[in-house]
Design an enzyme around this catalytic site. Structure first.
Site, PDB file in Angstrom:
ATOM      1  N   PRO A  95       0.822  -1.226   0.000  1.00 47.66           N
ATOM      2  CA  PRO A  95       0.000   0.000   0.000  1.00 47.66           C
ATOM      3  C   PRO A  95       0.853   1.272   0.000  1.00 47.66           C
ATOM      4  CG  PRO A  95      -0.295  -1.248   2.051  1.00 47.66           C
ATOM      5  CD  PRO A  95       0.606  -2.056   1.177  1.00 47.66           C
ATOM      6  N   GLU A 122       2.386  -8.035   7.806  1.00 46.20           N
ATOM      7  CA  GLU A 122       2.548  -6.578   7.655  1.00 46.20           C
ATOM      8  C   GLU A 122       3.555  -6.253   6.552  1.00 46.20           C
ATOM      9  OE1 GLU A 122       0.560  -4.485   9.788  1.00 46.20           O
ATOM     10  OE2 GLU A 122      -0.260  -6.487  10.135  1.00 46.20           O
ATOM     11  N   ARG A 164      -3.005  -8.377 -21.198  1.00 45.92           N
ATOM     12  CA  ARG A 164      -3.827  -7.994 -22.346  1.00 45.92           C
ATOM     13  C   ARG A 164      -3.090  -7.061 -23.313  1.00 45.92           C
ATOM     14  NH1 ARG A 164      -6.054  -2.991 -21.894  1.00 45.92           N
ATOM     15  NH2 ARG A 164      -7.909  -3.328 -23.147  1.00 45.92           N
ATOM     16  N   ASP A 179      -8.036   2.623 -25.258  1.00 44.42           N
ATOM     17  CA  ASP A 179      -8.194   2.551 -23.807  1.00 44.42           C
ATOM     18  C   ASP A 179      -8.244   3.945 -23.182  1.00 44.42           C
ATOM     19  OD1 ASP A 179      -8.201  -0.175 -23.921  1.00 44.42           O
ATOM     20  OD2 ASP A 179      -6.123  -0.430 -23.274  1.00 44.42           O
TER      21      ASP A 179
HETATM   22  C1  JFE Z   1       0.548  -6.627   1.461  1.00 47.73           C
HETATM   23  C2  JFE Z   1      -1.024  -4.798   5.171  1.00 47.73           C
HETATM   24  C3  JFE Z   1      -1.355  -3.269   6.992  1.00 47.73           C
HETATM   25  C4  JFE Z   1       0.027  -4.011   4.747  1.00 47.73           C
HETATM   26  C5  JFE Z   1       2.586  -2.617   4.553  1.00 47.73           C
HETATM   27  C6  JFE Z   1       1.183  -7.468   2.408  1.00 47.73           C
HETATM   28  N1  JFE Z   1      -2.728  -1.336  -3.028  1.00 47.73           N
HETATM   29  C7  JFE Z   1      -2.542  -2.210  -2.010  1.00 47.73           C
HETATM   30  N2  JFE Z   1      -3.327  -2.241  -0.946  1.00 47.73           N
HETATM   31  N3  JFE Z   1      -2.900  -3.157  -0.102  1.00 47.73           N
HETATM   32  C8  JFE Z   1      -1.802  -3.750  -0.609  1.00 47.73           C
HETATM   33  C9  JFE Z   1      -1.556  -3.160  -1.825  1.00 47.73           C
HETATM   34  C10 JFE Z   1      -1.024  -4.781   0.091  1.00 47.73           C
HETATM   35  C11 JFE Z   1       0.025  -5.436  -0.576  1.00 47.73           C
HETATM   36  C12 JFE Z   1       0.817  -6.362   0.098  1.00 47.73           C
HETATM   37  C13 JFE Z   1      -0.497  -5.988   2.098  1.00 47.73           C
HETATM   38  C14 JFE Z   1      -1.304  -5.073   1.438  1.00 47.73           C
HETATM   39  N4  JFE Z   1      -0.511  -6.425   3.402  1.00 47.73           N
HETATM   40  C15 JFE Z   1      -1.424  -6.032   4.422  1.00 47.73           C
HETATM   41  C16 JFE Z   1      -1.729  -4.410   6.294  1.00 47.73           C
HETATM   42  C17 JFE Z   1      -0.302  -2.489   6.584  1.00 47.73           C
HETATM   43  C18 JFE Z   1       0.393  -2.853   5.465  1.00 47.73           C
HETATM   44  O1  JFE Z   1       1.437  -2.023   5.062  1.00 47.73           O
HETATM   45  C19 JFE Z   1       0.503  -7.321   3.581  1.00 47.73           C
END
Ligand code: JFE
Length: 274
Positions: A95, A122, A164, A179
């Protein structure tokens, strides 16, 4: 293109056997190899996580296991591809990554080899990205501003968006040039409404312009619909439109409907007249 995916949930990727991506694999355009991260553990419990340094909630994925797995998958891929010095582009969903966009998808579609390392818990000990960042191109990417439970769903999204775009996957039936987010005349415009037969369904009529056979008028109508929809649903995209790509009719639509959507498009007086 070759794609390697290392995950504690390789079963999660069953959808990659289906539809467009599945067909690309059958046709040999795309080779996807799945790897179970736990195969590189050495303890009886196949442990991949540990408590975070500094305290706090949750668990963090151990760097040694990822390191062993990534090294092995790269070595195996090099032999298979017959490129002893070749290296994949490594993509780590998180994220806190850079936004994954259509531009990113286009960039990845040009790569011969992608390696995805979707995490759980995490995330992965940050030294893994640091280590491989000095050996390969490592991209930490986010597919959107929401928090998933792990990176697997993000990998499915990215593989489909990239798959794609590979030559021979879509065929000539549909051009990727149209697109919404691809560069070109329709860049940053949402697609307008689409219709098929019957001409009237439950009292809802297909707009009669589409039945007229006037290709020029149809193209203009479609562009008006795209502009109106973009103003209504994604006003922030209007600011990204290339002014040089807007004709007189475009500017008139933007001026007319923009104000209702909180978009202050600076119309020139002659566009609004008539
Ligand atoms: C993981 C999680 C709390 C991560 C690191 C691995 N766009 C997008 N949203 N969420 C992700 C990607 C994602 C990708 C990989 C992931 C979420 N988590 C859960 C929970 C904090 C985090 O920060 C674990």
């Amino acid at each position: 293109m070759r794609v390697d995916i290392i995950s504690i949930f390789p079963e999660y990727f069953a959808p990659l056997d289906v539809s467009l991506v599945g067909k690309a694999r059958e046709r040999g355009i795309l080779e996807i190899r799945l790897h179970q991260l736990r195969d590189w553990t050495r303890d009886v419990h196949k442990t991949v996580d540990d408590t975070p340094y500094g305290g706090g909630p949750g668990m963090v994925m151990k760097p040694e296991i990822w390191g062993e797995a990534i090294d092995a998958v790269i070595s195996e891929g090099r032999s298979a591809l017959g490129v002893p010095a070749g290296a994949p582009r490594m993509i780590v969903p998180t994220p806190s990554g850079r936004p994954f966009t259509q531009e990113t998808a286009i960039e990845y579609a040009d790569e011969p080899w992608l390696l995805f390392t979707p995490a759980r818990y995490e995330g992965i000990d940050s030294r893994v990205a640091a280590e491989y960042g000095s050996r390969l191109r490592v991209d930490e990417v986010s597919i959107g501003d929401y928090v998933l439970a792990g990176g697997e769903a993000a990998v499915l999204v990215i593989v489909e968006a990239v798959g794609r775009l590979l030559p021979g996957v879509l065929g000539n039936a549909r051009s990727v040039a149209d697109d919404s987010f691809a560069p070109g005349p329709m860049a940053n415009l949402l697609e307008g409404p689409v219709y098929t037969k019957p001409p009237v369904w439950r009292g809802h009529e297909v707009p009669e312009i589409l039945l007229s056979g006037h290709h020029g008028k149809i193209a203009r109508w479609r562009r008006d619909q795209a502009l109106r929809r973009t103003l209504e649903k994604r006003p922030e995209l209007v600011d990204r439109l290339d002014p040089a790509g807007l004709d007189k009719d475009d500017r008139k639509i933007l001026a007319e409907f923009g104000t209702a959507c909180g978009v202050s498009f600076r119309a020139r007086p002659h566009d609004v007249a008539n």
